[in-house]
Write an enzyme that holds these catalytic residues in place. Structure first.
Site, PDB file in Angstrom:
ATOM      1  N   LYS A  14     -43.607 -12.506 -50.250  1.00 15.28           N
ATOM      2  CA  LYS A  14     -44.147 -14.010 -48.660  1.00 15.28           C
ATOM      3  C   LYS A  14     -43.283 -14.365 -48.897  1.00 15.28           C
ATOM      4  O   LYS A  14     -42.946 -14.800 -46.926  1.00 15.28           O
ATOM      5  CB  LYS A  14     -45.674 -13.727 -49.125  1.00 15.28           C
ATOM      6  CG  LYS A  14     -46.439 -12.039 -48.365  1.00 15.28           C
ATOM      7  CD  LYS A  14     -47.816 -12.790 -48.445  1.00 15.28           C
ATOM      8  CE  LYS A  14     -48.394 -13.638 -50.268  1.00 15.28           C
ATOM      9  NZ  LYS A  14     -48.272 -12.999 -51.393  1.00 15.28           N
ATOM     10  N   ARG A  89     -57.187 -14.073 -47.565  1.00 15.38           N
ATOM     11  CA  ARG A  89     -57.062 -13.442 -48.625  1.00 15.38           C
ATOM     12  C   ARG A  89     -58.836 -12.784 -48.919  1.00 15.38           C
ATOM     13  O   ARG A  89     -58.859 -12.629 -50.067  1.00 15.38           O
ATOM     14  CB  ARG A  89     -56.568 -14.475 -49.450  1.00 15.38           C
ATOM     15  CG  ARG A  89     -55.499 -15.006 -50.493  1.00 15.38           C
ATOM     16  CD  ARG A  89     -55.604 -15.287 -51.608  1.00 15.38           C
ATOM     17  NE  ARG A  89     -54.954 -15.398 -52.499  1.00 15.38           N
ATOM     18  CZ  ARG A  89     -52.900 -15.918 -52.292  1.00 15.38           C
ATOM     19  NH1 ARG A  89     -52.412 -16.437 -51.852  1.00 15.38           N
ATOM     20  NH2 ARG A  89     -52.982 -15.210 -53.174  1.00 15.38           N
ATOM     21  N   ARG A 128     -40.047 -15.443 -61.485  1.00 16.77           N
ATOM     22  CA  ARG A 128     -39.778 -16.971 -61.078  1.00 16.77           C
ATOM     23  C   ARG A 128     -40.733 -17.260 -61.982  1.00 16.77           C
ATOM     24  O   ARG A 128     -39.934 -19.335 -61.380  1.00 16.77           O
ATOM     25  CB  ARG A 128     -41.070 -16.451 -59.519  1.00 16.77           C
ATOM     26  CG  ARG A 128     -41.091 -17.958 -58.478  1.00 16.77           C
ATOM     27  CD  ARG A 128     -41.791 -17.079 -57.698  1.00 16.77           C
ATOM     28  NE  ARG A 128     -42.990 -17.345 -57.724  1.00 16.77           N
ATOM     29  CZ  ARG A 128     -44.370 -16.762 -56.815  1.00 16.77           C
ATOM     30  NH1 ARG A 128     -43.666 -16.335 -55.717  1.00 16.77           N
ATOM     31  NH2 ARG A 128     -45.216 -16.948 -57.040  1.00 16.77           N
ATOM     32  N   ARG A 134     -44.443 -22.816 -61.561  1.00 20.49           N
ATOM     33  CA  ARG A 134     -45.246 -22.422 -61.366  1.00 20.49           C
ATOM     34  C   ARG A 134     -46.111 -21.910 -62.727  1.00 20.49           C
ATOM     35  O   ARG A 134     -46.025 -20.877 -63.530  1.00 20.49           O
ATOM     36  CB  ARG A 134     -45.568 -21.658 -60.706  1.00 20.49           C
ATOM     37  CG  ARG A 134     -45.736 -21.977 -58.816  1.00 20.49           C
ATOM     38  CD  ARG A 134     -45.882 -21.298 -57.707  1.00 20.49           C
ATOM     39  NE  ARG A 134     -46.543 -20.102 -58.204  1.00 20.49           N
ATOM     40  CZ  ARG A 134     -47.532 -19.549 -57.013  1.00 20.49           C
ATOM     41  NH1 ARG A 134     -46.602 -19.743 -55.883  1.00 20.49           N
ATOM     42  NH2 ARG A 134     -47.824 -18.755 -57.075  1.00 20.49           N
ATOM     43  N   ARG A 146     -54.503 -12.064 -61.265  1.00 16.72           N
ATOM     44  CA  ARG A 146     -54.355 -11.986 -59.356  1.00 16.72           C
ATOM     45  C   ARG A 146     -53.627 -10.944 -59.265  1.00 16.72           C
ATOM     46  O   ARG A 146     -53.931 -10.485 -57.965  1.00 16.72           O
ATOM     47  CB  ARG A 146     -52.757 -13.411 -59.536  1.00 16.72           C
ATOM     48  CG  ARG A 146     -53.601 -14.233 -59.571  1.00 16.72           C
ATOM     49  CD  ARG A 146     -51.783 -15.753 -60.132  1.00 16.72           C
ATOM     50  NE  ARG A 146     -50.819 -15.683 -58.886  1.00 16.72           N
ATOM     51  CZ  ARG A 146     -49.358 -15.997 -59.047  1.00 16.72           C
ATOM     52  NH1 ARG A 146     -48.754 -16.011 -60.652  1.00 16.72           N
ATOM     53  NH2 ARG A 146     -48.907 -15.930 -58.230  1.00 16.72           N
TER      54      ARG A 146
HETATM   55  P1  ADP Z   1     -48.966 -15.755 -55.290  1.00 15.25           P
HETATM   56  O1  ADP Z   1     -49.613 -14.628 -53.732  1.00 15.25           O
HETATM   57  O2  ADP Z   1     -47.895 -15.770 -55.602  1.00 15.25           O
HETATM   58  O3  ADP Z   1     -49.897 -15.767 -56.561  1.00 15.25           O
HETATM   59  P2  ADP Z   1     -49.921 -18.215 -53.740  1.00 15.25           P
HETATM   60  O4  ADP Z   1     -48.752 -19.549 -53.409  1.00 15.25           O
HETATM   61  O5  ADP Z   1     -49.675 -17.555 -53.026  1.00 15.25           O
HETATM   62  O6  ADP Z   1     -49.547 -17.514 -55.301  1.00 15.25           O
HETATM   63  O7  ADP Z   1     -51.176 -18.163 -54.363  1.00 15.25           O
HETATM   64  C1  ADP Z   1     -51.305 -19.131 -55.469  1.00 15.25           C
HETATM   65  C2  ADP Z   1     -52.641 -19.287 -55.759  1.00 15.25           C
HETATM   66  O8  ADP Z   1     -53.635 -20.314 -54.881  1.00 15.25           O
HETATM   67  C3  ADP Z   1     -53.746 -18.329 -55.785  1.00 15.25           C
HETATM   68  O9  ADP Z   1     -54.408 -17.188 -56.567  1.00 15.25           O
HETATM   69  C4  ADP Z   1     -55.354 -18.623 -55.401  1.00 15.25           C
HETATM   70  O10 ADP Z   1     -56.612 -18.991 -56.606  1.00 15.25           O
HETATM   71  C5  ADP Z   1     -54.599 -20.089 -54.622  1.00 15.25           C
HETATM   72  N1  ADP Z   1     -54.459 -19.453 -52.891  1.00 15.25           N
HETATM   73  C6  ADP Z   1     -53.958 -19.040 -52.194  1.00 15.25           C
HETATM   74  N2  ADP Z   1     -54.378 -18.932 -51.177  1.00 15.25           N
HETATM   75  C7  ADP Z   1     -55.674 -18.819 -50.667  1.00 15.25           C
HETATM   76  C8  ADP Z   1     -56.565 -18.129 -50.039  1.00 15.25           C
HETATM   77  N3  ADP Z   1     -56.126 -18.267 -49.103  1.00 15.25           N
HETATM   78  N4  ADP Z   1     -57.547 -18.222 -50.539  1.00 15.25           N
HETATM   79  C9  ADP Z   1     -58.139 -18.463 -51.867  1.00 15.25           C
HETATM   80  N5  ADP Z   1     -56.439 -19.473 -52.445  1.00 15.25           N
HETATM   81  C10 ADP Z   1     -55.610 -19.338 -52.346  1.00 15.25           C
END
Ligand code: ADP
Length: 192
Positions: A14, A89, A128, A134, A146
């Site tokens: 994404k 999400r 990554r 990260r 996750r």
């Molecule tokens: P990825 O999708 O690669 O796991 P992101 O950078 O989108 O990485 O998200 C990293 C973390 O941030 C998630 O595992 C979650 O803990 C938190 N997070 C991100 N967006 C949301 C959301 N919309 N709702 C709840 N938690 C979120």
């Protein structure tokens, strides 16, 4: 306006595709993950609270991310469109986003859902993690959690947009440019 939800599990590409799409379609990129990492870097109270969840691969509470998105929409009142990346999400987040956009007399145009095999997701995330710093990409248990949280809590958001006839499945394996091409075609179709 052109408002896209870029959807898919962690590691589905994404962020990579958003960077290309904002150039082509002149959109504002709103990534809740990026915004949360900014809060962590700034050591804000919100960031410190969110970090506990993120380090375990759990979701941050709905009201926190909804508030962040609401602020960003207000701060970009003149935008011609947005890419929502990593948001919504949960179904509650999807409903909140619809309400926010309705107030601004706009709506989601299409949800693009990237479909990638699980082993490929794990490989990409570990890769990554080697240079992104990260922490959530460096631990296989956190990665597995996750993906499990995605399947249990987030995948249903696809059904939410499917009911609105806005869900487009995109094959997410192959080169970055191939996937970008598929996304662009789906967007051009949805725009008209
Ligand atoms: P990825 O999708 O690669 O796991 P992101 O950078 O989108 O990485 O998200 C990293 C973390 O941030 C998630 O595992 C979650 O803990 C938190 N997070 C991100 N967006 C949301 C959301 N919309 N709702 C709840 N938690 C979120």
């Amino acid at each position: 306006m052109l408002n896209l939800v870029l959807f898919g599990p962690p590691g589905s590409g994404k962020g990579t595709q958003s960077a290309k799409l904002i150039e082509k379609y002149k959109l504002i990129h709103l990534s809740t993950g990026d915004i949360l990492r900014g809060e962590i870097a700034g050591q804000t109270p919100l960031g410190l609270e969110a970090k506990k969840k993120m380090d375990k691969g759990e979701l941050v509470p709905d009201e926190v991310v909804i508030g962040m998105i609401s602020n960003k929409l207000d701060a970009n009142a003149n935008a011609t469109g947005f890419i929502f990346d990593g948001f919504p999400r949960t179904t509650a987040q999807a409903e909140a986003l619809d309400n926010l956009l309705t107030k601004k007399k706009t709506a989601i145009t299409v949800m693009l859902s990237l479909d990638v095999e699980k082993q490929e997701l794990v490989n990409r995330l570990l890769n990554r993690g080697k240079d992104s710093g990260r922490a959530d990409d460096q631990n296989i248990d956190v990665i597995e959690n996750r993906i499990a949280v995605y399947n249990k809590e987030t995948a249903v958001v696809g059904d939410y947009y499917k009911k609105q006839n806005k869900l487009q499945l995109i094959h997410g394996m192959g080169s970055v440019d191939e996937i970008f091409d598929r996304l662009s075609k789906a967007i051009d179709k949805a725009k008209n």
